[in-house]
Enzyme design. Structure first.
Site, PDB file in Angstrom:
ATOM      1  N   ALA A  28       0.813  -1.225   0.000  1.00 27.06           N
ATOM      2  CA  ALA A  28       0.000   0.000   0.000  1.00 27.06           C
ATOM      3  C   ALA A  28       0.839   1.265   0.000  1.00 27.06           C
ATOM      4  O   ALA A  28       0.414   2.301   0.512  1.00 27.06           O
ATOM      5  CB  ALA A  28      -0.978   0.013   1.180  1.00 27.06           C
ATOM      6  N   THR A  32       2.925  -0.757  -7.109  1.00 31.14           N
ATOM      7  CA  THR A  32       2.320  -1.243  -8.345  1.00 31.14           C
ATOM      8  C   THR A  32       1.954  -0.081  -9.261  1.00 31.14           C
ATOM      9  O   THR A  32       2.135  -0.162 -10.485  1.00 31.14           O
ATOM     10  CB  THR A  32       1.081  -2.098  -8.022  1.00 31.14           C
ATOM     11  OG1 THR A  32       1.499  -3.263  -7.295  1.00 31.14           O
ATOM     12  CG2 THR A  32       0.378  -2.543  -9.300  1.00 31.14           C
ATOM     13  N   ASP A 107       8.023  -6.077  -9.687  1.00 26.72           N
ATOM     14  CA  ASP A 107       7.089  -5.472  -8.739  1.00 26.72           C
ATOM     15  C   ASP A 107       6.854  -6.419  -7.571  1.00 26.72           C
ATOM     16  O   ASP A 107       6.084  -7.374  -7.658  1.00 26.72           O
ATOM     17  CB  ASP A 107       5.768  -5.153  -9.451  1.00 26.72           C
ATOM     18  CG  ASP A 107       4.734  -4.535  -8.518  1.00 26.72           C
ATOM     19  OD1 ASP A 107       5.131  -4.049  -7.440  1.00 26.72           O
ATOM     20  OD2 ASP A 107       3.545  -4.540  -8.876  1.00 26.72           O
ATOM     21  N   ASN A 146      -5.019   4.617  -0.189  1.00 21.10           N
ATOM     22  CA  ASN A 146      -4.568   3.633  -1.167  1.00 21.10           C
ATOM     23  C   ASN A 146      -5.240   2.285  -0.942  1.00 21.10           C
ATOM     24  O   ASN A 146      -5.654   1.609  -1.887  1.00 21.10           O
ATOM     25  CB  ASN A 146      -3.049   3.483  -1.097  1.00 21.10           C
ATOM     26  CG  ASN A 146      -2.502   2.658  -2.245  1.00 21.10           C
ATOM     27  OD1 ASN A 146      -3.104   2.587  -3.308  1.00 21.10           O
ATOM     28  ND2 ASN A 146      -1.366   2.020  -2.028  1.00 21.10           N
ATOM     29  N   ILE A 147      -5.374   1.885   0.319  1.00 19.16           N
ATOM     30  CA  ILE A 147      -6.035   0.619   0.628  1.00 19.16           C
ATOM     31  C   ILE A 147      -7.482   0.648   0.154  1.00 19.16           C
ATOM     32  O   ILE A 147      -7.968  -0.288  -0.494  1.00 19.16           O
ATOM     33  CB  ILE A 147      -5.973   0.324   2.141  1.00 19.16           C
ATOM     34  CG1 ILE A 147      -4.526   0.096   2.589  1.00 19.16           C
ATOM     35  CG2 ILE A 147      -6.825  -0.894   2.485  1.00 19.16           C
ATOM     36  CD1 ILE A 147      -4.374  -0.049   4.090  1.00 19.16           C
ATOM     37  N   ARG A 172      -1.953  -7.440   7.147  1.00 22.97           N
ATOM     38  CA  ARG A 172      -0.898  -7.909   6.243  1.00 22.97           C
ATOM     39  C   ARG A 172       0.260  -6.907   6.208  1.00 22.97           C
ATOM     40  O   ARG A 172       1.431  -7.293   6.204  1.00 22.97           O
ATOM     41  CB  ARG A 172      -1.454  -8.122   4.831  1.00 22.97           C
ATOM     42  CG  ARG A 172      -0.444  -8.705   3.863  1.00 22.97           C
ATOM     43  CD  ARG A 172      -0.979  -8.822   2.447  1.00 22.97           C
ATOM     44  NE  ARG A 172      -2.172  -9.639   2.356  1.00 22.97           N
ATOM     45  CZ  ARG A 172      -2.765  -9.963   1.215  1.00 22.97           C
ATOM     46  NH1 ARG A 172      -2.269  -9.512   0.066  1.00 22.97           N
ATOM     47  NH2 ARG A 172      -3.843 -10.717   1.204  1.00 22.97           N
ATOM     48  N   ARG A 231      -9.484  16.221 -31.770  1.00 23.49           N
ATOM     49  CA  ARG A 231      -8.792  16.418 -33.047  1.00 23.49           C
ATOM     50  C   ARG A 231      -8.730  17.904 -33.382  1.00 23.49           C
ATOM     51  O   ARG A 231      -9.569  18.697 -32.953  1.00 23.49           O
ATOM     52  CB  ARG A 231      -9.542  15.676 -34.167  1.00 23.49           C
ATOM     53  CG  ARG A 231      -9.568  14.172 -34.027  1.00 23.49           C
ATOM     54  CD  ARG A 231      -8.194  13.579 -34.221  1.00 23.49           C
ATOM     55  NE  ARG A 231      -7.620  13.876 -35.507  1.00 23.49           N
ATOM     56  CZ  ARG A 231      -7.757  13.086 -36.583  1.00 23.49           C
ATOM     57  NH1 ARG A 231      -8.447  11.955 -36.490  1.00 23.49           N
ATOM     58  NH2 ARG A 231      -7.204  13.414 -37.725  1.00 23.49           N
TER      59      ARG A 231
END
Length: 358
Positions: A28, A32, A107, A146-147, A172, A231
């Protein structure tokens, strides 16, 4: 599109060699996000790049596993995860050696000094240049955001209650912190990224691609923002690149309609967001218009400039010079340059037709 870089038959830039980027840090911390973002940037530069995610390898081979498997004292689980991590590392090395790759991004957490030293030694033995990127975050609000925004929607937590997922993932993280050692060996080439870009510490970084990585990290952001693509308006001679023609009357009308649409759309989005508790991205960031240096693009942006909106010209946004196929139809190009058409299909990013500027 970035300026074309020199490429050898092996697919590598002749002056850069093979580079491995290894992420470091507890979960976290944005590793990634950095890996995927760097991979896109490298590919945009024309460099063959690929992310090798230890987490994806683990999920493919073990599925969703309980938190006990991340306990440092669980030696059996630690051995199984190390075997998978080494398999991922081996695949990256093979890809860099014989798979046509130039920048491999490994990673993973890699939280111990012994693990990082083992990775470095294996890479150097294969003539691969390592660069470690350590993500450090000491702001709990960033970690929690982030979590909630990324981690609880990962395959590990399909079907979970969001609050239970947050608690499980937080546990974790705590297990990884118990084993975490920050990079202190000054012989390592590394970048320490503090709080997603608040501060960068760079050590022993050499080489062209490694320097580009550092430059990119200096400009990395993790706040959402919106990019609108449009465009350019119709010009007087749309089939010719060399002429660099002015906008036609229809093109000028389009430019006005484009400006009116974008400003109205942003105003509506801002009004809708004002009723919610979250501050809109449109309120936080003013509109800026980027164009190429071609006349039709610059003139399409004139109505925005008349409203006081900043307009910036960037040559990297220019259309690729078509060279001798300028003004030809697709059928005419296939008839006149059949071999070049095949080369363009095989390598569209790097291919240039005869007499086209690189």
């Amino acid at each position: 599109m970035a300026a074309q870089l020199y490429k050898t038959k092996s697919g590598r830039l002749f002056h850069a060699g093979a580079v491995a980027i290894i992420t470091v840090g507890v979960p976290a911390r944005g590793k990634t996000h950095i890996s995927r973002s760097l991979c896109r940037y490298m590919r945009w530069l024309g460099v063959s790049a690929k992310v090798f995610s230890v987490g994806n390898y683990r999920r493919d081979r073990m599925g969703s596993i309980p938190n006990e498997y991340f306990d440092p004292s669980n030696q059996e689980a630690a051995a199984a995860r190390l075997q998978i991590a080494n398999e991922c590392l081996d695949d990256m090395i093979t890809w860099l050696q014989i798979g046509g790759g130039q920048v491999g991004i490994y990673d993973g957490n890699n939280v111990t000094e012994d693990r990082r030293r083992d990775i470095r030694d294996r890479l150097v033995a294969q003539d691969i240049h390592p660069l470690f990127i350590e993500s450090i975050c000491n702001k709990p609000e960033i970690v929690l955001a982030n979590i909630r925004s990324v981690k609880i929607s990962s395959p590990d937590y399909i079907g979970w209650d969001p609050e239970d997922a947050v608690k499980d993932y937080t546990h974790r993280i705590e297990q990884h912190i118990a084993n975490y050692e920050t990079i202190e060996d000054m012989s390592f080439p590394f970048v320490k990224l503090m709080n997603v870009g608040e501060q960068l510490i760079v050590n022993n970084v050499h080489g062209y691609l490694q320097s580009r990585v550092v430059y990119y990290l200096m400009n990395l952001h993790n706040r959402p923002r919106t990019i609108y693509f449009a465009r350019a308006g119709e010009c007087y001679n749309p089939k010719s690149y060399r002429v660099d023609a002015d906008l036609s009357p229809e093109g000028e009308k389009y430019a006005q309609r484009l400006k009116n649409f974008v400003l109205h759309y942003r105003k509506e989005k801002s009004q809708l967001s004002s009723t919610s508790s979250n501050k809109s991205e449109h309120q936080e960031r003013p509109l800026t218009v980027w164009t190429s240096t071609r006349k039709k693009a610059r003139q399409t942006a004139i109505p925005f400039a008349a409203e006081g909106i900043p307009v910036r010209q960037h040559s990297v946004l220019n259309q690729i010079n078509p060279g001798e196929v300028d003004g030809l139809t697709l059928e005419e190009i296939k008839a006149k340059f059949p071999e070049e058409v095949i080369r363009a299909q095989e390598d569209p990013y790097r291919h240039r037709f005869p007499r086209a500027e690189v």
